[in-house]
Each structure stands twice: as structure tokens, then as C-alpha cells.
Design a protein around this motif. Structure first.
Motif, PDB file in Angstrom:
ATOM      1  N   TYR A 299       0.842  -1.191   0.000  1.00 11.58           N
ATOM      2  CA  TYR A 299       0.000   0.000   0.000  1.00 11.58           C
ATOM      3  C   TYR A 299       0.884   1.250   0.000  1.00 11.58           C
ATOM      4  O   TYR A 299       2.023   1.222   0.482  1.00 11.58           O
ATOM      5  N   VAL A 300       0.324   2.347  -0.534  1.00 10.91           N
ATOM      6  CA  VAL A 300       1.072   3.592  -0.651  1.00 10.91           C
ATOM      7  C   VAL A 300       0.211   4.746  -0.138  1.00 10.91           C
ATOM      8  O   VAL A 300      -0.961   4.872  -0.507  1.00 10.91           O
ATOM      9  N   ILE A 301       0.787   5.573   0.746  1.00  8.58           N
ATOM     10  CA  ILE A 301       0.159   6.811   1.202  1.00  8.58           C
ATOM     11  C   ILE A 301       1.049   7.964   0.769  1.00  8.58           C
ATOM     12  O   ILE A 301       2.247   7.982   1.076  1.00  8.58           O
TER      13      ILE A 301
ATOM     14  N   ILE B 197       4.717   7.671 -10.558  1.00 15.45           N
ATOM     15  CA  ILE B 197       5.763   6.655 -10.355  1.00 15.45           C
ATOM     16  C   ILE B 197       5.172   5.355  -9.818  1.00 15.45           C
ATOM     17  O   ILE B 197       5.463   4.282 -10.325  1.00 15.45           O
ATOM     18  N   VAL B 198       4.338   5.460  -8.778  1.00 19.00           N
ATOM     19  CA  VAL B 198       3.746   4.266  -8.147  1.00 19.00           C
ATOM     20  C   VAL B 198       2.254   4.514  -7.949  1.00 19.00           C
ATOM     21  O   VAL B 198       1.817   5.670  -7.825  1.00 19.00           O
ATOM     22  N   PRO B 199       1.443   3.454  -7.908  1.00 16.14           N
ATOM     23  CA  PRO B 199       0.007   3.636  -7.625  1.00 16.14           C
ATOM     24  C   PRO B 199      -0.217   4.028  -6.168  1.00 16.14           C
ATOM     25  O   PRO B 199       0.347   3.397  -5.265  1.00 16.14           O
TER      26      PRO B 199
ATOM     27  N   ASP C  17      -2.734   4.754  -2.875  1.00 10.96           N
ATOM     28  CA  ASP C  17      -4.020   4.347  -2.295  1.00 10.96           C
ATOM     29  C   ASP C  17      -4.697   5.497  -1.559  1.00 10.96           C
ATOM     30  O   ASP C  17      -5.908   5.669  -1.646  1.00 10.96           O
ATOM     31  N   VAL C  18      -3.944   6.300  -0.801  1.00  8.08           N
ATOM     32  CA  VAL C  18      -4.534   7.378  -0.007  1.00  8.08           C
ATOM     33  C   VAL C  18      -3.661   8.630  -0.125  1.00  8.08           C
ATOM     34  O   VAL C  18      -2.424   8.539  -0.017  1.00  8.08           O
ATOM     35  N   TYR C  19      -4.304   9.769  -0.375  1.00  5.66           N
ATOM     36  CA  TYR C  19      -3.617  11.053  -0.377  1.00  5.66           C
ATOM     37  C   TYR C  19      -3.933  11.788   0.923  1.00  5.66           C
ATOM     38  O   TYR C  19      -5.088  11.858   1.335  1.00  5.66           O
ATOM     39  N   VAL C  20      -2.914  12.372   1.535  1.00  8.05           N
ATOM     40  CA  VAL C  20      -3.111  13.175   2.746  1.00  8.05           C
ATOM     41  C   VAL C  20      -2.618  14.591   2.444  1.00  8.05           C
ATOM     42  O   VAL C  20      -1.403  14.831   2.393  1.00  8.05           O
ATOM     43  N   PRO C  21      -3.522  15.550   2.220  1.00  6.47           N
ATOM     44  CA  PRO C  21      -3.091  16.909   1.855  1.00  6.47           C
ATOM     45  C   PRO C  21      -2.524  17.678   3.039  1.00  6.47           C
ATOM     46  O   PRO C  21      -2.766  17.364   4.197  1.00  6.47           O
ATOM     47  N   GLY C  22      -1.780  18.751   2.715  1.00  8.44           N
ATOM     48  CA  GLY C  22      -1.183  19.612   3.735  1.00  8.44           C
ATOM     49  C   GLY C  22       0.226  19.986   3.343  1.00  8.44           C
ATOM     50  O   GLY C  22       0.827  19.369   2.459  1.00  8.44           O
ATOM     51  N   CYS C  23       0.770  21.013   4.008  1.00  8.42           N
ATOM     52  CA  CYS C  23       2.123  21.446   3.672  1.00  8.42           C
ATOM     53  C   CYS C  23       2.813  22.021   4.919  1.00  8.42           C
ATOM     54  O   CYS C  23       2.887  23.226   5.079  1.00  8.42           O
ATOM     55  N   PRO C  24       3.365  21.158   5.789  1.00  2.90           N
ATOM     56  CA  PRO C  24       3.163  19.700   5.783  1.00  2.90           C
ATOM     57  C   PRO C  24       1.865  19.336   6.481  1.00  2.90           C
ATOM     58  O   PRO C  24       1.316  20.145   7.238  1.00  2.90           O
ATOM     59  N   PRO C  25       1.356  18.116   6.293  1.00  2.67           N
ATOM     60  CA  PRO C  25       0.169  17.693   7.058  1.00  2.67           C
ATOM     61  C   PRO C  25       0.508  17.574   8.541  1.00  2.67           C
ATOM     62  O   PRO C  25       1.647  17.269   8.900  1.00  2.67           O
TER      63      PRO C  25
ATOM     64  N   LYS D 215      -9.726   2.477  -6.443  1.00  2.61           N
ATOM     65  CA  LYS D 215      -9.423   3.869  -6.731  1.00  2.61           C
ATOM     66  C   LYS D 215      -8.857   4.565  -5.488  1.00  2.61           C
ATOM     67  O   LYS D 215      -9.307   4.313  -4.377  1.00  2.61           O
ATOM     68  N   PRO D 216      -7.886   5.442  -5.664  1.00  6.30           N
ATOM     69  CA  PRO D 216      -7.338   6.154  -4.498  1.00  6.30           C
ATOM     70  C   PRO D 216      -8.347   7.141  -3.927  1.00  6.30           C
ATOM     71  O   PRO D 216      -9.272   7.586  -4.623  1.00  6.30           O
TER      72      PRO D 216
END
Length: 230
Positions: free
Chosen positions: A106-108, A134-136, A138-146, A176-177
């Protein structure tokens, strides 16, 4: 050991001398997988220092979610957390690390730079415009930084996706992510209170009520009574 955020996937019936658990194999395996994620010891840029390292400290305690066992070897990890911008020179190595991870993996993607390139989206000759090139993901966590709480929100979203999925996926087919964004106007105290109440509520299981809600619970009880009377 992590915290079970869902009720037990099955029923436990007691009878003289022991008890029996009735469940589905998919639900039992997914529950174990979702609460024992092993992240790769890996960071790309500043989000890894400002946010990801804080989640493992005592104040936030990533161990509550069963994902504190960071592995230095990709062959022992099943979760890649991409924290920060990705330079183009690093991209082939990151893809290689992903390919070496065992399935299911899994990828976050956390932070604006990992999601879309952030401020480097325009007129940058060296930054990749999003980890999904680059890679599939699964979950995006927005923020800068979160914030660490935002990462936990994304991690809980991934755990929910794992529990709802199937243990054996068809090759090349992925879910779907999703974007796991914290709601607006939510303070840090609100997040901690909500996570605390959710953990307490979801870990209290009324065994008798849960058993009655199962359509095959009556047949199990009849079978136990019949076996005990012999």
C-alpha cells in the motif's frame, strides 16, 4: 499490536469447556492486515522530518494504530509513505523499492509536493508532479506539511479500505485512491477527542447483540446445544 477500529468480524459462542468463533476468512485476514502495517523506513523530503517523525514520537504514538514497526528492508515492508517532494533522479529508485515490496502493498502520499508537485508544479526541471506518476497511490493526505493528526486520518482511511477489500486481488486491478482530508474548522483538540471516542466506541463489543444480528447465529446455537446434549 494495533488497535482494532472495527468490531470483531464474527461471533464467539461459549459452551461448557471452551468457545467457538465463527467468521469469514477474508474478514479475519483483512482485520489482521489492517492493524499490523509495516511501513518502509523511507522519506523523500521535509515532510518526513516535520510530520512523519513526529507521528512515531511518544506524544502522538503511532503504535496505537499498529503501524510503528518501520522496516529497513523493503522485502519486510508492506506500506510506503511518500512524504515530501520527489526529484526526478530519485524516481527510478523509488519505483524499484516499490517493486521489491511483497504483495499486498500500500502507498500513502502525504503533503502537497508528493500529491501534485506543490509549489514546484510550474517551471521546475527536477521535481516530479505527483507520486502517482511513479507508483500507484491508495490514499492522499493533503497539507504542507500535514499535521500528525492528518496523517492518522489518512492511515485510518487506509485501514478501512483494507478491511473492506478482498484478501486476494485480481492482478492489475486496484481500488481507486481516496483523498483523506481533514474537515475544515477542526482544531487539534477536536481531532484527538474524536479519535479517542471512536477508539472507545468501536472497541466495545456487545457479543450477545452482535451474535443475534447474524443470520446464521441461531443455527450455530442449535448445533452447539445439540452437540452438548449428546
Amino acid at each position: 499490536m494495533g488497535v482494532a477500529l472495527e468490531k470483531l468480524p464474527g461471533i464467539v459462542e461459549r459452551f461448557p469447556g471452551g468457545s467457538v468463533a465463527v467468521t469469514q476468512l477474508d474478514q479475519a485476514i483483512n482485520l489482521a492486515r489492517s492493524n499490523s502495517l509495516w511501513p518502509l523506513m523511507f522519506g523523500t523530503k521535509c515532510c518526513a522530518i516535520e510530520m512523519l517523525m513526529a507521528t512515531g514520537a511518544a506524544h502522538h504514538d503511532l503504535a496505537r494504530f499498529g503501524a510503528e514497526v518501520a522496516r529497513a528492508s523493503v522485502r519486510q515492508a508492506d506500506l510506503m509513505v511518500i512524504a515530501g517532494a520527489i526529484v526526478k533522479k530519485m524516481a527510478p529508485r523509488m519505483r524499484l523499492l516499490y517493486e521489491q515490496m511483497a504483495e499486498p502493498r500500500y502507498v500513502i502520499a502525504t503533503g502537497s509536493c508528493a500529491i501534485s508537485g506543490g509549489p514546484f508544479m510550474y517551471n521546475s526541471y527536477t521535481i516530479v508532479r505527483g507520486a502517482d506518476e511513479i507508483v500507484p497511490v491508495d490514499v492522499y493526505v493533503p497539507g504542507c506539511p500535514p499535521r500528525p493528526e492528518a496523517f492518522f486520518w489518512g492511515l485510518m482511511t487506509l485501514q478501512k479500505m483494507i478491511r473492506e477489500g478482498e484478501t486476494i486481488r485480481e492482478p492489475g486491478i486496484r481500488r481507486k485512491p481516496v483523498m483523506a482530508a481533514l474537515p475544515e474548522d477542526v482544531s487539534m483538540h477536536d481531532i484527538r477527542r474524536e479519535i479517542c471516542s471512536a477508539l472507545i466506541e468501536d472497541n466495545v463489543v456487545d457479543v450477545a447483540k452482535a451474535a443475534d444480528e447474524k443470520p446464521w447465529a441461531r443455527k450455530v446455537r442449535e448445533w452447539i446445544q445439540k452437540s452438548s446434549s449428546r
